[in-house]
Scaffold this motif. Structure first.
Motif, mmCIF file in Angstrom:
data_model
loop_
_atom_site.group_PDB
_atom_site.id
_atom_site.type_symbol
_atom_site.label_atom_id
_atom_site.label_comp_id
_atom_site.label_asym_id
_atom_site.label_seq_id
_atom_site.Cartn_x
_atom_site.Cartn_y
_atom_site.Cartn_z
ATOM 1 N N MET A 229 -3.464 -66.520 46.268
ATOM 2 C CA MET A 229 -2.111 -66.003 46.079
ATOM 3 C C MET A 229 -1.983 -64.520 46.396
ATOM 4 O O MET A 229 -0.977 -64.085 46.975
ATOM 5 N N ILE A 230 -2.959 -63.741 46.002
ATOM 6 C CA ILE A 230 -2.847 -62.279 46.095
ATOM 7 C C ILE A 230 -2.505 -61.804 47.509
ATOM 8 O O ILE A 230 -1.584 -61.000 47.690
ATOM 9 N N PRO A 231 -3.217 -62.246 48.554
ATOM 10 C CA PRO A 231 -2.860 -61.738 49.887
ATOM 11 C C PRO A 231 -1.459 -62.118 50.336
ATOM 12 O O PRO A 231 -0.799 -61.347 51.035
ATOM 13 N N ILE A 232 -0.977 -63.292 49.925
ATOM 14 C CA ILE A 232 0.380 -63.700 50.304
ATOM 15 C C ILE A 232 1.407 -62.810 49.615
ATOM 16 O O ILE A 232 2.385 -62.362 50.234
ATOM 17 N N VAL A 233 1.191 -62.525 48.329
ATOM 18 C CA VAL A 233 2.116 -61.660 47.602
ATOM 19 C C VAL A 233 2.101 -60.253 48.194
ATOM 20 O O VAL A 233 3.159 -59.620 48.375
ATOM 21 N N ILE A 234 0.920 -59.749 48.503
ATOM 22 C CA ILE A 234 0.830 -58.396 49.072
ATOM 23 C C ILE A 234 1.561 -58.324 50.395
ATOM 24 O O ILE A 234 2.372 -57.416 50.638
ATOM 25 N N ARG A 235 1.299 -59.263 51.283
ATOM 26 C CA ARG A 235 1.889 -59.211 52.614
ATOM 27 C C ARG A 235 3.402 -59.368 52.571
ATOM 28 O O ARG A 235 4.133 -58.620 53.233
ATOM 29 N N SER A 236 3.901 -60.324 51.797
ATOM 30 C CA SER A 236 5.352 -60.536 51.728
ATOM 31 C C SER A 236 6.057 -59.366 51.063
ATOM 32 O O SER A 236 7.106 -58.903 51.524
ATOM 33 N N THR A 237 5.490 -58.839 49.966
ATOM 34 C CA THR A 237 6.105 -57.699 49.289
ATOM 35 C C THR A 237 6.070 -56.459 50.168
ATOM 36 O O THR A 237 7.034 -55.678 50.209
ATOM 37 N N GLU A 238 4.995 -56.276 50.897
ATOM 38 C CA GLU A 238 4.886 -55.122 51.792
ATOM 39 C C GLU A 238 5.988 -55.154 52.851
ATOM 40 O O GLU A 238 6.635 -54.134 53.129
ATOM 41 N N GLU A 239 6.227 -56.312 53.424
ATOM 42 C CA GLU A 239 7.258 -56.411 54.456
ATOM 43 C C GLU A 239 8.651 -56.191 53.861
ATOM 44 O O GLU A 239 9.508 -55.575 54.507
ATOM 45 N N MET A 240 8.895 -56.686 52.654
ATOM 46 C CA MET A 240 10.196 -56.491 52.032
ATOM 47 C C MET A 240 10.440 -55.015 51.687
ATOM 48 O O MET A 240 11.543 -54.501 51.841
ATOM 49 N N LEU A 241 9.409 -54.318 51.224
ATOM 50 C CA LEU A 241 9.557 -52.896 50.901
ATOM 51 C C LEU A 241 9.796 -52.069 52.160
ATOM 52 O O LEU A 241 10.525 -51.062 52.122
ATOM 53 N N LYS A 242 9.209 -52.479 53.273
ATOM 54 C CA LYS A 242 9.432 -51.748 54.517
ATOM 55 C C LYS A 242 10.861 -51.893 55.022
ATOM 56 O O LYS A 242 11.345 -51.026 55.770
ATOM 57 N N LEU A 243 11.529 -52.967 54.627
ATOM 58 C CA LEU A 243 12.908 -53.173 55.064
ATOM 59 C C LEU A 243 13.914 -52.312 54.308
ATOM 60 O O LEU A 243 15.063 -52.188 54.743
ATOM 61 N N VAL A 244 13.499 -51.754 53.187
ATOM 62 C CA VAL A 244 14.408 -50.881 52.423
ATOM 63 C C VAL A 244 14.629 -49.603 53.229
ATOM 64 O O VAL A 244 13.680 -48.965 53.694
ATOM 65 N N SER A 245 15.876 -49.232 53.381
ATOM 66 C CA SER A 245 16.231 -48.084 54.213
ATOM 67 C C SER A 245 15.601 -46.792 53.683
ATOM 68 O O SER A 245 15.600 -46.531 52.477
ATOM 69 N N THR A 246 15.083 -45.988 54.601
ATOM 70 C CA THR A 246 14.508 -44.694 54.225
ATOM 71 C C THR A 246 15.573 -43.766 53.665
ATOM 72 O O THR A 246 15.286 -42.918 52.812
ATOM 73 N N GLU A 247 16.816 -43.929 54.122
ATOM 74 C CA GLU A 247 17.905 -43.069 53.641
ATOM 75 C C GLU A 247 18.127 -43.234 52.140
ATOM 76 O O GLU A 247 18.507 -42.267 51.456
ATOM 77 N N LEU A 248 17.889 -44.439 51.616
ATOM 78 C CA LEU A 248 18.039 -44.634 50.169
ATOM 79 C C LEU A 248 17.009 -43.806 49.410
ATOM 80 O O LEU A 248 17.333 -43.186 48.383
ATOM 81 N N ARG A 249 15.787 -43.801 49.885
ATOM 82 C CA ARG A 249 14.752 -42.999 49.232
ATOM 83 C C ARG A 249 15.089 -41.507 49.331
ATOM 84 O O ARG A 249 14.971 -40.765 48.344
#
Length: 368
Positions: A229-249
C-alpha cells in the motif's frame, strides 16, 4: 470596364459556404452504419461459419471502413478521420468493458445464491453428531468479514500516514536533486513493482525471526499489505499535491502564514479529493490480495478477532481455500467461494462510496 469586371467578379450574395459544415451526413448515420455492418458481418459468417467473436470483429472492421468512406465522400477528409478515430476509441472502450462486465456478471450470478443471513453473519465450521457419527459442514463467512476488516484496517492505519507524510516531504520540503528525495523516489518505484507474494514472504520471515516458526497472525498479514500500500499512497498523494497551484502557496506565505499551516489548511484540503481517491485505490489494491495473506496469516474456519494470535480468515483467502480445498460437500464449498467473492466486491463498493462522501465533506467549498 470589361477588364475590371473580369478581374473582379462579383461574389454571390448571402453567406459563404463553410467547407467544414456545408456537407453533413444524417444525424444517426453512425447507428445505421453499425447496424448495416453487423448485418453484413452476420451474412458473411453465415456462409463461412458463425461465431460471436468473429461476428463482432468483422462487424467493427466493416463499420470503420463504411463510416470512413461515407464521410470522405459526403463530408471531407478531416471529418472522415475524426469519425474513424472516434469509432476506434469507442471500440477500445467496449473492449475494456467486456472483461469487467463479464467478471461482475459471473460473480453476481454464482454468488447471489450463497448470500443468506446465516452465511453473512455466522461463522463456518463443522458440527459432529455423536448419535449418527455424522460430520456436518456449516457454511459461514463472519470470520472472513472480521478478518478482512481487521487486516485491511491495520494495514491502512500503517500505510496512510506514512504514505501521505512521505509525499508531503517529497513535494513540499525536499529539493529535486537532494539525495534523500532521489533515494525515496527510487525506493517507491521499486516497491511499486514488488510481487505481492514477495511481500507475504517478507512479513512471514520477519515474524518467524521475531516470534518463532509458524507465526501466523493477522498483524503479520497487515505488514505484508502495508508494504504493497505505501508506494501507491505515496505516488498518488505526490501527484495530487503537485496539482495544487503554486499561487495558492505564495498567497498564503504573503499573508504571513507558516509553511506547516499552509500545508495543513491550504494544500491538503485542496487536494483532499484526489488523496482520498488514491488511498481508496491502494485499499482496493490490497483488500483482494490472496497470496500474502495466505502465507502470513494462513486460513481457518474458526472465528478469530485477535490479529496478534493465530491464523485469520479473509474473503479472498476464503474464496481460494473453499475452491482449492473443498469439504465433503463440494457443491456447498464452491457456492461459499462465489459468495465470498461477491461479498468482497460489495465491500469494496461500500468503501469507495464512503471515501467519496468523506472527500466531498472535507473538500473546500468551491470544489464540492
Amino acid at each position: 470596364m470589361t477588364a475590371t469586371a473580369v478581374s473582379n467578379p462579383r461574389r454571390p450574395r448571402g453567406p459563404v459556404p463553410n467547407a467544414l459544415t456545408s456537407a453533413q451526413l444524417p444525424r444517426f448515420v453512425e447507428l445505421y452504419t453499425l447496424i448495416g455492418a453487423l448485418v453484413v458481418s452476420a451474412a458473411v459468417l453465415a456462409m463461412l461459419g458463425f461465431s460471436i467473436v468473429g461476428w463482432l470483429v468483422l462487424g467493427a472492421v466493416i463499420y470503420l471502413l463504411g463510416i470512413g468512406i461515407l464521410s470522405a465522400v459526403v463530408e471531407n477528409r478531416r471529418k472522415a478521420t475524426d469519425r474513424v478515430i472516434r469509432g476506434l476509441v469507442t471500440i477500445a472502450f467496449f473492449l475494456a468493458l467486456i472483461p469487467l462486465v463479464s467478471t461482475l456478471i459471473t460473480v453476481i450470478f454464482n454468488g447471489t445464491p450463497a448470500l443468506t443471513w446465516d452465511f453473512i453473519f455466522k461463522s463456518g465450521g463443522t458440527v459432529f453428531d455423536p448419535n449418527t457419527l455424522k460430520v456436518t459442514v456449516i457454511q459461514g463467512s463472519l470470520q472472513a468479514l472480521v478478518g478482512t476488516l481487521i487486516i485491511t484496517g491495520i494495514a491502512a492505519a500503517i500505510s496512510i500516514p506514512i504514505g501521505i507524510l512521505a509525499a508531503i516531504y517529497l513535494v513540499e520540503y525536499a529539493q529535486p536533486k537532494q539525495w534523500m528525495a532521489r533515494t525515496v523516489t527510487f525506493l517507491v518505484d521499486v516497491m511499486t513493482g514488488i510481487p505481492s507474494i514477495v511481500a507475504g514472504l517478507f512479513a512471514f520471515s520477519l515474524f518467524t525471526l521475531i516470534v518463532g516458526p509458524k507465526a501466523f497472525s493477522g498483524f503479520s498479514a497487515s505488514i505484508a499489505l502495508s508494504v504493497l500500500m505505501i508506494p501507491i499512497v505515496i505516488r498518488s498523494t505526490e501527484e495530487m499535491l503537485k496539482l495544487v497551484s503554486t499561487e495558492l502557496r505564495e498567497a498564503s506565505f504573503a499573508l504571513g502564514v507558516t509553511k506547516f499551516s499552509t500545508i495543513v489548511r491550504i494544500v491538503l484540503p485542496t487536494a483532499i479529493a484526489g488523496i482520498v481517491t488514491g488511498v481508496m485505490l491502494a485499499i482496493s489494491r490490497v483488500i483482494g490480495e490472496t497470496a500474502p495473506i495466505f502465507i502470513a496469516a494462513s486460513f481457518t474456519n474458526n472465528f478469530n478477532a485477535n490479529p496478534f494470535d493465530g491464523p485469520m480468515q479473509t474473503y479472498p483467502v476464503m474464496a481460494y481455500s473453499e475452491y482449492k480445498f473443498p469439504s465433503t460437500d463440494i457443491a456447498a464449498s464452491y457456492q461459499s467461494a462465489w459468495g465470498a467473492a461477491l461479498l468482497l466486491v460489495i465491500l469494496v463498493v461500500i468503501l469507495n462510496l464512503i471515501a467519496r462522501i468523506i472527500a466531498k465533506v472535507f473538500a473546500p467549498k468551491g470544489l464540492r
